[in-house]
Design an enzyme around this catalytic site. Sequence first.
Site, short mmCIF file in Angstrom:
data_model
loop_
_atom_site.label_atom_id
_atom_site.label_comp_id
_atom_site.label_asym_id
_atom_site.label_seq_id
_atom_site.Cartn_x
_atom_site.Cartn_y
_atom_site.Cartn_z
N SER A 162 0.83 -1.21 0.00
CA SER A 162 0.00 0.00 0.00
C SER A 162 0.86 1.25 0.00
O SER A 162 1.98 1.26 0.48
CB SER A 162 -0.93 0.03 1.21
OG SER A 162 -1.67 1.23 1.21
N LYS A 188 -4.45 -6.79 3.68
CA LYS A 188 -4.47 -5.69 2.70
C LYS A 188 -5.90 -5.42 2.23
O LYS A 188 -6.31 -4.28 2.02
CB LYS A 188 -3.56 -6.03 1.50
CG LYS A 188 -3.62 -5.01 0.34
CD LYS A 188 -3.20 -3.64 0.82
CE LYS A 188 -3.10 -2.51 -0.17
NZ LYS A 188 -3.66 -2.52 -1.46
N GLU A 240 -10.09 1.92 4.14
CA GLU A 240 -9.82 3.06 3.24
C GLU A 240 -11.13 3.54 2.59
O GLU A 240 -11.40 4.75 2.54
CB GLU A 240 -8.81 2.58 2.19
CG GLU A 240 -8.46 3.53 1.09
CD GLU A 240 -7.53 2.84 0.07
OE1 GLU A 240 -6.49 2.27 0.48
OE2 GLU A 240 -7.84 2.86 -1.13
N HIS A 285 -7.52 -3.51 4.91
CA HIS A 285 -6.94 -2.15 4.84
C HIS A 285 -7.73 -1.33 3.81
O HIS A 285 -8.13 -0.20 4.06
CB HIS A 285 -5.46 -2.26 4.44
CG HIS A 285 -4.85 -0.97 3.95
ND1 HIS A 285 -5.14 -0.43 2.70
CD2 HIS A 285 -3.98 -0.11 4.52
CE1 HIS A 285 -4.48 0.70 2.54
NE2 HIS A 285 -3.77 0.91 3.63
N ASN A 286 -7.95 -1.93 2.65
CA ASN A 286 -8.67 -1.21 1.60
C ASN A 286 -10.13 -0.96 1.99
O ASN A 286 -10.70 0.08 1.64
CB ASN A 286 -8.61 -1.98 0.28
CG ASN A 286 -7.25 -1.86 -0.38
OD1 ASN A 286 -6.25 -1.59 0.29
ND2 ASN A 286 -7.18 -2.08 -1.68
P1 NBP Z 1 -0.71 -1.10 -13.85
O1 NBP Z 1 -1.95 -1.25 -14.65
O2 NBP Z 1 -0.03 0.20 -13.81
O3 NBP Z 1 0.36 -2.17 -14.38
C1 NBP Z 1 0.00 -3.50 -14.57
C2 NBP Z 1 1.22 -4.29 -14.97
O4 NBP Z 1 0.82 -5.65 -15.16
C3 NBP Z 1 1.84 -3.83 -16.28
O5 NBP Z 1 3.25 -3.89 -16.15
C4 NBP Z 1 1.34 -4.89 -17.28
O6 NBP Z 1 2.20 -5.11 -18.36
C5 NBP Z 1 1.35 -6.09 -16.39
N1 NBP Z 1 0.58 -7.24 -16.93
C6 NBP Z 1 -0.74 -7.40 -17.16
BR1 NBP Z 1 -1.98 -6.11 -16.91
N2 NBP Z 1 -1.07 -8.58 -17.64
C7 NBP Z 1 0.09 -9.23 -17.75
C8 NBP Z 1 0.41 -10.51 -18.21
N3 NBP Z 1 -0.53 -11.36 -18.59
N4 NBP Z 1 1.73 -10.85 -18.22
C9 NBP Z 1 2.66 -10.00 -17.78
N5 NBP Z 1 2.42 -8.76 -17.32
C10 NBP Z 1 1.14 -8.38 -17.31
O7 NBP Z 1 -1.06 -1.64 -12.41
P2 NBP Z 1 -0.53 -1.12 -10.99
O8 NBP Z 1 -1.33 0.07 -10.58
O9 NBP Z 1 0.94 -1.05 -10.99
O10 NBP Z 1 -1.01 -2.34 -10.05
C11 NBP Z 1 -0.33 -3.57 -9.98
C12 NBP Z 1 -0.93 -4.35 -8.82
O11 NBP Z 1 -0.74 -3.61 -7.61
C13 NBP Z 1 -2.45 -4.57 -8.94
O12 NBP Z 1 -2.79 -5.80 -8.36
C14 NBP Z 1 -3.02 -3.44 -8.10
O13 NBP Z 1 -4.30 -3.72 -7.61
C15 NBP Z 1 -2.00 -3.36 -6.99
N6 NBP Z 1 -1.91 -2.05 -6.32
C16 NBP Z 1 -2.00 -0.88 -7.01
C17 NBP Z 1 -1.91 0.32 -6.33
C18 NBP Z 1 -1.99 1.64 -7.05
O14 NBP Z 1 -2.09 2.67 -6.35
N7 NBP Z 1 -1.94 1.68 -8.38
C19 NBP Z 1 -1.70 0.32 -4.95
C20 NBP Z 1 -1.59 -0.90 -4.28
C21 NBP Z 1 -1.69 -2.08 -4.97
P3 NBP Z 1 2.08 -4.25 -19.73
O15 NBP Z 1 2.80 -2.96 -19.46
O16 NBP Z 1 2.76 -5.10 -20.71
O17 NBP Z 1 0.61 -4.06 -19.99
#
Ligand code: NBP
Length: 463
Positions: free
Chosen positions: A129, A183, A190, A186-187
């Site tokens: 988080s 987590k 949130e 936590h959400n």
């Molecule tokens: P993003 O949408 O920014 O990035 C997702 C990533 O997953 C990209 O690198 C994408 O690759 C990759 N990906 C996908 Br989609 N499908 C794939 C596959 N089949 N094989 C390989 N790579 C794949 O997400 P994010 O915001 O960084 O979130 C990532 C995780 O963290 C999620 O579970 C999210 O819920 C969690 N999270 C997010 C936040 C936040 O504030 N954003 C906070 C806490 C937790 P590509 O570039 O090739 O499409």
Amino acid sequence: MSDANYDFGLIGLGTMGHALLLNMLDNGNTVVGYNRTPSKAAEIEALSEGRLKVYSDLEAFVKSIRKPRAIMLLVTAGKAVDDVIAGMLPYLEPDDFIIDGGNSHFRDTDRRIGYMTEKGFGFMGMGVSGGEDGARFGPSMMPGGTPAQYDRVGKVFESVAAKVDGVPCVALMGNGSAGHYVKMVHNGIEYGIMQAIAEVYDVLRRGAGKDMPYAANLFHTWNQGELASFLIEITATVLKKEDELADGWLVDKISDKARAKGTGKWTSQDAMDLGIPVPAIDAAVSARELSESKPLRQQAEAIYGSAGTLGVSDQDLHDALLATMLLSYAMGLTQIRAASAEYGYESNLETVATVWRAGCIIRSVQLEPIRAAFAKNPDLASLLLDDAYAAKLKGCVDGLRNVVASAQKAGIPVPVLSASLAYFDGIRSGRLPANVIQAQRDYFGAHTYERLDQEGSFHSKWA
Ligand code: NBP
């Protein structure tokens, strides 16, 4: 000669993964990245000016990591996690260890732990988080698994986590899927706090007719005291942001439909399965759902009219938020305790509060006294029974009652504030009207009832 030069690999360099990888690099870890889309992998590698190696070839990525390998996933929860695991399997070797750092559902994590363990690999679910900035400069991290598993990767996570007096905001949350469970809750908390803030904003602006600078200043002032927290802080910043495309405040131009990715709903769903009330979280999920029905809301407003105005003191609004925040933490932590008993997590609530004190979205100054409450009494059935917490809640709950009463009279919806107040009033009622429900159940279904004055089950002929 082996080409394995790295100690830790990270798959998925989106918002979170890219930021966390740079954080790991800055903190002296020997890390390597993988991103599915080659152009993005190349772009991230170029941006790093030689500091990072980023693969888009999974086999080459896996083979660049020293054995036994530690590989973390930060990809979209759901099918993408299974796809990445399936893609990696041919290249993994015994004792390789995978950490899923996304917001996976805890039941998926249980399934994946079983599947990977059967194949001879380690698997850990870990909540992260703090959003992009947190991942880049100090997130809160919630891993689940065994102490031996934590020992394999704990040092890397501790090097990047937020710190409070030198204590990192990462620790084992318990067995199995405990990390993803914590987590998820936590959400859920949130969701509750965000909605409560939005409700207080609505009471201030629509109800009390205050202008945006007044509201922004109030949130800014509140952030200097007992309400000091990430969510209050960013709200003050959000409210004073001017629109760059037109005159006025940006927040006034943003559509009033709130999106959700599901973690709040999962929290409510599992709380219901466990039989644990978390009404602030339930109400926050419903509020987002209601916000989505904009045309319906507009038609109903034309029939019933909109809300009226009200007078309410800033102190009462402050107290309403503080009470709701305290009650939201209490609900969530009670749910984690129940889940720990049901799913065998053996979670320690002091540890949970410890890692929430900084780095995460629900961080606030209230989490240190909450940690202390569980340190003093690890078996505390509810935070509401802790002396220091009770003294604080008693000091602010009248404000919550005043705000809820005024808002309800004026017709301004305050679902999370009112659900929190009802939870408080329910808990502090030694006698509730559930006797009437028992009588009704026995009347129509012969479900029987217990008496206060005699042991056993009773059934009456009611009519
Ligand atoms: P993003 O949408 O920014 O990035 C997702 C990533 O997953 C990209 O690198 C994408 O690759 C990759 N990906 C996908 Br989609 N499908 C794939 C596959 N089949 N094989 C390989 N790579 C794949 O997400 P994010 O915001 O960084 O979130 C990532 C995780 O963290 C999620 O579970 C999210 O819920 C969690 N999270 C997010 C936040 C936040 O504030 N954003 C906070 C806490 C937790 P590509 O570039 O090739 O499409």
